[in-house]
Design a protein around this motif. Sequence first.
Motif, short mmCIF file in Angstrom:
data_model
loop_
_atom_site.label_atom_id
_atom_site.label_comp_id
_atom_site.label_asym_id
_atom_site.label_seq_id
_atom_site.Cartn_x
_atom_site.Cartn_y
_atom_site.Cartn_z
N GLY A 204 0.79 -1.23 0.06
CA GLY A 204 0.04 0.16 0.04
C GLY A 204 0.97 1.24 -0.06
O GLY A 204 0.55 2.45 -0.48
N ILE A 205 2.01 1.19 0.77
CA ILE A 205 2.85 2.46 0.82
C ILE A 205 3.44 2.79 -0.55
O ILE A 205 3.73 3.60 -0.97
CB ILE A 205 3.81 2.10 1.89
CG1 ILE A 205 3.26 2.20 3.22
CG2 ILE A 205 5.13 3.30 1.58
CD1 ILE A 205 4.37 1.78 4.50
N GLY A 206 3.80 1.40 -1.42
CA GLY A 206 4.27 1.42 -2.69
C GLY A 206 3.27 2.21 -3.59
O GLY A 206 3.62 2.98 -4.44
N PHE A 207 2.25 1.66 -3.52
CA PHE A 207 1.07 2.27 -4.27
C PHE A 207 0.72 4.06 -3.87
O PHE A 207 0.50 4.64 -5.08
CB PHE A 207 -0.41 1.80 -3.92
CG PHE A 207 -0.59 0.44 -4.58
CD1 PHE A 207 0.11 0.16 -6.00
CD2 PHE A 207 -1.04 -0.53 -3.86
CE1 PHE A 207 -0.26 -0.90 -6.56
CE2 PHE A 207 -1.32 -1.85 -4.53
CZ PHE A 207 -0.82 -1.88 -5.80
N VAL A 208 1.10 4.52 -2.70
CA VAL A 208 0.91 5.80 -2.36
C VAL A 208 2.29 6.57 -3.19
O VAL A 208 2.14 7.57 -3.55
CB VAL A 208 0.94 5.75 -0.67
CG1 VAL A 208 1.23 7.57 -0.53
CG2 VAL A 208 -0.38 5.36 -0.06
N LEU A 209 3.49 5.93 -3.09
CA LEU A 209 4.39 6.43 -3.67
C LEU A 209 4.41 6.59 -5.21
O LEU A 209 4.80 7.72 -5.72
CB LEU A 209 5.74 5.63 -3.48
CG LEU A 209 6.14 5.71 -1.97
CD1 LEU A 209 7.30 4.97 -1.65
CD2 LEU A 209 6.66 7.11 -1.29
N VAL A 210 3.88 5.68 -5.84
CA VAL A 210 3.82 5.62 -7.22
C VAL A 210 2.47 6.41 -7.79
O VAL A 210 2.25 6.44 -8.81
CB VAL A 210 3.95 4.39 -7.76
CG1 VAL A 210 5.27 3.53 -7.54
CG2 VAL A 210 2.80 3.36 -7.61
N GLY A 211 1.68 6.51 -7.07
CA GLY A 211 0.08 7.20 -7.19
C GLY A 211 0.37 8.51 -8.13
O GLY A 211 -0.17 8.55 -9.12
N PRO A 212 1.14 9.54 -7.52
CA PRO A 212 1.45 10.72 -8.41
C PRO A 212 2.20 10.42 -9.71
O PRO A 212 1.84 11.21 -10.54
CB PRO A 212 2.36 11.64 -7.48
CG PRO A 212 1.99 10.87 -5.91
CD PRO A 212 1.77 9.54 -6.16
N SER A 213 3.13 9.46 -9.86
CA SER A 213 3.78 9.26 -11.04
C SER A 213 2.58 8.52 -11.97
O SER A 213 2.87 8.99 -13.14
CB SER A 213 4.74 8.21 -10.80
OG SER A 213 5.89 8.69 -10.02
N VAL A 214 1.74 7.82 -11.62
CA VAL A 214 0.84 7.30 -12.55
C VAL A 214 -0.11 8.38 -12.99
O VAL A 214 -0.26 8.55 -14.05
CB VAL A 214 -0.12 6.24 -11.82
CG1 VAL A 214 -1.32 5.78 -12.81
CG2 VAL A 214 0.89 4.93 -11.47
#
Length: 1082
Positions: free
Chosen positions: A19-29
Amino acid sequence: GNNQTEIICSEQKPTALLGIGFVLVGPSVLLLLKSTWKFFFKSATRPSKKTIFWVLCVEFLVALGAAVLTIVAMPHFDIVTNVMILNSVSILSAVFQVVAECLAKERKRLIMLPVCSIFLTVTGYMFFAISYLVFESSLEINISIGLAIIGTICVSVNWWENYSMLFAVPFLEDISRDIAQSRNVVCIISSLMRILVTSAVVGAYVPLSGREWKSVKLVFETVVVSLVAIQIASSALCRWFGVVACKMHALRRSFVLPMYLASITVLAVFFVPTAVRLPKSNQTSTFFETFQPNSSDEWLHLMLTDAVRTLNTRDIMVHKKTGGLACLGCSALSWWLGLMLSTVYIWYLKIHRIERTQDLFVRRMYEGAFLEQSMLLNTRFEIRKRIKEKNAKETIRVFLCATMWHETYDEMMKIIISMFRLDKYRPKTDKQSDVEFEFHIYFDDAFKDVNNGKHANEYAEIIVDVIKEVYTIFSEEEPCIFKQKAALPHQKIINTPYGGRLEYTLPKGNLMMVHLKDKTLIRHKKRWSDKIMYLYYILGWRLNRQVTLEKITYYASICSTKLVNFDRENTYILALDGDTDFQPSAVMLLIDRLNLYAEVGAACGRIHPTGTGPMVWYQKFEYAVGHWLQKTAEHVFGCVLCSPGCFSLFRGAALMDDNIMKRYTTKSSEASHYVQYDQGEDRWLCTLLLQQGLRDFKEFYNQRRRWGPSTMANTIDLLGSGGLTSQRNSSISKLYILYQIISMAASILGPATICLMISGSFVFILNMDENIALGLAIVPPTVYLILCFKLKSDTQIKIAAIMSVFYAFLMAGTILSIIGDLVKQNTFLTPSGLFLISMVVLYIFTAALHPQEFSLVIYGLLYFLCIPSGYLLLAIYSIVNMNNVTWGTRETGSQAKTTAVDTIKKKVMNATCCKCPCVESEDLSEKILPILALIKFPLICFNKKYLEPLKENKEQQEKVADDLRELRNKVTFAFFFCNALWLVATFFLQAIGDFVSIKIPKVYPNGTYDPTEVFSIDPIALMFLLTFASLLLVQFAAMLYHRIYTLIHFVAYADTEIKSYRKQSHRSHQVSQWITHKMMTF
């Protein structure tokens, strides 16, 4: 994901890390999607290999630092440390600020702020290390401390671009410029790198930490997914609202302060609710593994309590070690103060009335784990210097150019009052004014022959009388019956090669010129007489005549043959019609747009037809829909293809390009030129869609007879060179060209579509066979098409008016029949019902987002009744009569109010052509004339080259007439052949019947459906319906986007322009009161 939390058991820790990984890549997506969109619809410039390598290295370092910090290191720390250590990512920004200030050789007292920020951040690192190494040291903790410090330093590299242009390093400057030019591709590359690196860190750390991925299958059974979705959505909204706050000039109270207080607020949110603790028996691991909350409040309290456990379980808290607690507090405070001091420059940031996001922030997107820190550090550091440099530039000059011919007294009064109103709004006497205005009125055919002499005609007399009346009104600052009457305006009368010119100085110092043109001395018709004349007069003559003699001598000495461009970048031309009524705020908003976007050549305002009557009401709704949906879609997805000639602002530098100025002066030599060039001169320059409201049916049809073929010719010309245009213009992409092709196809098939709609009306009302109804619907327009080839134009219009009345009754019956059918079917979920209801809802909702124009919805019913007239009969009339290149409107002026002006009749005489226009009247010395000839200003002999009256040649005129008829026949055949194919295809599909029709089950409003009852629709009709609906939805989405940013612009304008105007008015009122008081005292 913290190791001390219990709400997620140990087996599900990989789920939290994921979930933390998703939070980190969310803005990149999000950045990847946005940049890909802009890549296809905007610019697709590619960066150099050097830039790509640099970007990959930096993004790898930042992504690695963020992933290691949040996924590897932070799970070993308490909640206070984890929240406050994020503030330490400002360390390199502070270092860069110190270096930039030193290299700028302007050492200010503010340089101590970033120095203190560096000291505090390093101090925070020291206290942070001491609080763990001294009081609860372990190998795992020691490694995590080092990784955390290294990770924050790596993340702080992220904002290098904010200072790259201040270091005077050619390598960094080149890369920064290349990134600015290829921003879309760079963002795609950087977002992909971020996603790959973060995924690699998460994928590698889970097995290295002794955990397994098999527990991730439980991800949808936990609250992690909800938290991740909420975090990504709320962060994106927070970032967007922060940008909006800056653009709305709420920088301090709505951006800086909330960002500064975010960290403290987060800690308060965690600690305050947990003051009421759970029962002691609940503080066990067994409880957290078995307890299932029954409400969202219980979930929230449980999560907050579990987060606070990370601090309560630390040794310094359990044993109340004062030294450890002091180190923890000092580290948190030091990091927080370090962030504030490194971004304190934002507090004093000055923002323009409207700002582009790229001019406010370095990067397009925020950082998922560092929201408030990234927003603050992302704010451009050099923006203050840029604004100072921009304010030092010359004042913007706007030339308002209105064209007149046979306007009435009331129409002239509207535009003259508007000009005087603008003169009062921006006085030339105000030395601090950012804009200077100059008013020009170009009066076509202003003379008449009287006793072998030239006198001003009655329309020229009206304009002089109107100027006098309006001047008297605006000269009275405080009207009083005992006040002495204001003096009449001082009037200069000057002979010119094109006729004569009147010059006035308005009450607030701005200059007004009325150019009276003689058609025997200058080419008439709007394109030649007005547009080309004022383009060359202002851009070619007025700008360059202000060059000093020293500059002229210098350029002459080096034998320069190029035009010396001094002010064209700061010169705008506002094109107006002779009856336009506008407000100063409308002009200032257009100036803002051109001043903000250097690549924009023209901007148009919202046009409201004036007057009363059915045709005006029809046009009001038509114009509203055109601006609400069509123009906004063009603006959002590409660029607007046409600016109305009655109220559009043009950039002087863009118009002075040879590809525009010279091509615009092309003389019509082919039949297609008369249609494309002379029938739509505004559309050809920056295209014309909307203009004034017309008062009768004949004038409306004649106006659209010009506009329709010209619009089609210009659009087809653009689409024919779509590939080349998309390469030269970054705002026009190939997908945007495809959008225009679909729109053009829908316009061409409009008559056939109306016939199908009329056929459906016959089926609804008369309950007749579909094929018979289709044949009956085709007969009247076919007969009218044949009659248009045989009858005169006026007779065609009369027949169209009669048919329009009958069609209006038919459309009214259709509406009632559709409503009756919905009642009969006991459901509105039918093809016709859904179409009608969705259209009504869409237009009402669109109008609601334009509250000042919401009343125009009333005219929507009239617009619907007139659809056959506007899209069937008018199309036939326009195509068949495209060989008629006369103007069609104002051919004969109405009886207007006339006032004898003897001074004009006596002094304005016939002028002879000279080498340099008005040399004697313009007071140019003989010494300058040879130098002017050497420099070759384009205006010299411009009236002979471009505006000398064309000699009539009967043979040429007959040839052009034959060519126009031949062109008309070809276009008519192609146009109606496409419509015939559409109708024939529909006819055969209806004849085949159920074999090819699409069955749609009957659905009731409660969700149930009857399988025995179905609706049938042929594939072509369904395809067209879906295409039309898709276009409307695309336009509606673009309208929503445009409305939001229009609101931002309006709020920014109200916060700056209106406040400054009120202050100015208040100061003027105070001065007036002071003078009155002194006079009474005296």
